[in-house]
Design a protein around this motif. Structure first.
Motif, PDB file in Angstrom:
ATOM      1  N   CYS A   3       0.819  -1.169   0.359  1.00 32.13           N
ATOM      2  CA  CYS A   3      -0.093   0.000   0.020  1.00 32.13           C
ATOM      3  C   CYS A   3       1.003   1.058  -0.016  1.00 32.13           C
ATOM      4  CB  CYS A   3      -0.937  -0.014   1.261  1.00 32.13           C
ATOM      5  SG  CYS A   3      -1.914   1.503   1.592  1.00 32.13           S
TER       6      CYS A   3
ATOM      7  N   GLN B 145      -3.005   5.989   1.817  1.00 26.60           N
ATOM      8  CA  GLN B 145      -4.133   5.486   2.867  1.00 26.60           C
ATOM      9  C   GLN B 145      -4.931   6.877   3.043  1.00 26.60           C
ATOM     10  OE1 GLN B 145      -3.688   2.378   5.804  1.00 26.60           O
ATOM     11  NE2 GLN B 145      -1.730   2.701   5.365  1.00 26.60           N
TER      12      GLN B 145
ATOM     13  N   GLN C  44      -7.322   2.522   0.296  1.00 21.93           N
ATOM     14  CA  GLN C  44      -5.839   2.018   0.122  1.00 21.93           C
ATOM     15  C   GLN C  44      -5.718   2.047  -1.215  1.00 21.93           C
ATOM     16  OE1 GLN C  44      -4.647  -1.375   2.144  1.00 21.93           O
ATOM     17  NE2 GLN C  44      -4.683  -0.560   4.201  1.00 21.93           N
TER      18      GLN C  44
ATOM     19  N   TYR D  85      -7.397  -0.867  -3.245  1.00 22.32           N
ATOM     20  CA  TYR D  85      -7.310  -2.091  -2.520  1.00 22.32           C
ATOM     21  C   TYR D  85      -6.787  -3.387  -3.316  1.00 22.32           C
ATOM     22  CZ  TYR D  85      -9.753   0.139   1.619  1.00 22.32           C
ATOM     23  OH  TYR D  85      -9.874   1.124   2.552  1.00 22.32           O
TER      24      TYR D  85
ATOM     25  N   GLN E  78       1.510  -5.495   2.114  1.00 19.08           N
ATOM     26  CA  GLN E  78       0.298  -6.159   1.977  1.00 19.08           C
ATOM     27  C   GLN E  78       0.410  -7.689   1.752  1.00 19.08           C
ATOM     28  OE1 GLN E  78      -2.698  -4.632   2.986  1.00 19.08           O
ATOM     29  NE2 GLN E  78      -1.053  -2.878   3.507  1.00 19.08           N
TER      30      GLN E  78
END
Length: 215
Positions: A114, A117, A129, A140, A196
């Motif tokens: 990421c 944010q 994100q 995402y 992530q």
């Protein structure tokens, strides 16, 4: 060429010209007030057991962040994934329309991370994100907002309307996401690298010309 063909061609060229002018003069910050930022607003979160300069450098106006999957969390009181991020402090918000603007750069090979944010949501931890997966910028894990993102500067504008529970993301002044947020809470902006799923062996991002704006 017939008169009709000439008219159609002329009209097409006029539409293209007007569209080009509109695109080149698009100002996503119009109507917003720019908030003054200084070093005190840029709070760096990095692995708790190493010095800042081993994961972050600021030089010639560019913030450079990098992180490894084996790194520690940003505090020994959490088990979240490793990160090197700037948390914009002093401008948390619970209402209104807020905007993040900045220019990002992702070196080739960075993935599973990421890079920006909008923090805060209910029941979720975040409202937005922006992630990198195999050379694509995603919201995402999906949808894809921009492909072939590596090794070039790109402009990011993320606009969060708390009251309308809406998020818009523009990449290089093109609307790439317009959707529902994750509910009201205390919100703030972050940028950098936060690992992530399926991360690369090293993740890096660079940022410059960061702005925060509000209505």
């Amino acid at each position: 060429m017939s008169l009709l063909q000439i008219l159609v061609t002329s009209l097409t060229l006029l539409i293209i010209h007007q569209t080009t002018i509109a695109s080149s003069t698009l100002d996503l910050t119009q109507g917003f007030t720019t908030i003054s930022l200084d070093n005190s607003n840029f709070v760096i979160q990095k692995p708790y057991n190493i010095p800042i300069n081993q994961r972050y450098i600021f030089s010639n106006g560019v913030h450079q962040f990098w992180i490894y999957p084996t790194d520690k969390p940003f505090t020994n009181e959490t088990n979240t994934q490793p990160r090197t991020e700037i948390r914009i402090s002093g401008h948390d918000y619970t209402c209104g329309i807020w905007q993040f603007e900045g220019y990002g750069y992702i070196p080739s090979g960075t993935s599973g991370v990421c890079i920006m944010q909008v923090f805060g949501g209910s029941p979720y931890a975040t409202t937005t994100q922006l992630r990198i997966y195999n050379g694509s910028l995603t919201y995402y894990e999906s949808p894809i907002l921009s492909q072939n993102i590596y090794d070039r500067w790109f402009k990011v504008n993320a606009i969060h309307d708390v009251g309308a529970n809406n998020v818009k993301v523009y990449i290089d002044d093109v609307l790439t996401y317009d959707g529902v947020g994750h509910g009201a809470n205390t919100h703030y902006f972050k940028f950098g690298v936060y690992l992530q799923n399926d991360p690369s062996s090293c993740a890096e991002s660079r940022w410059k010309d960061i702005k925060v704006l509000r209505k």
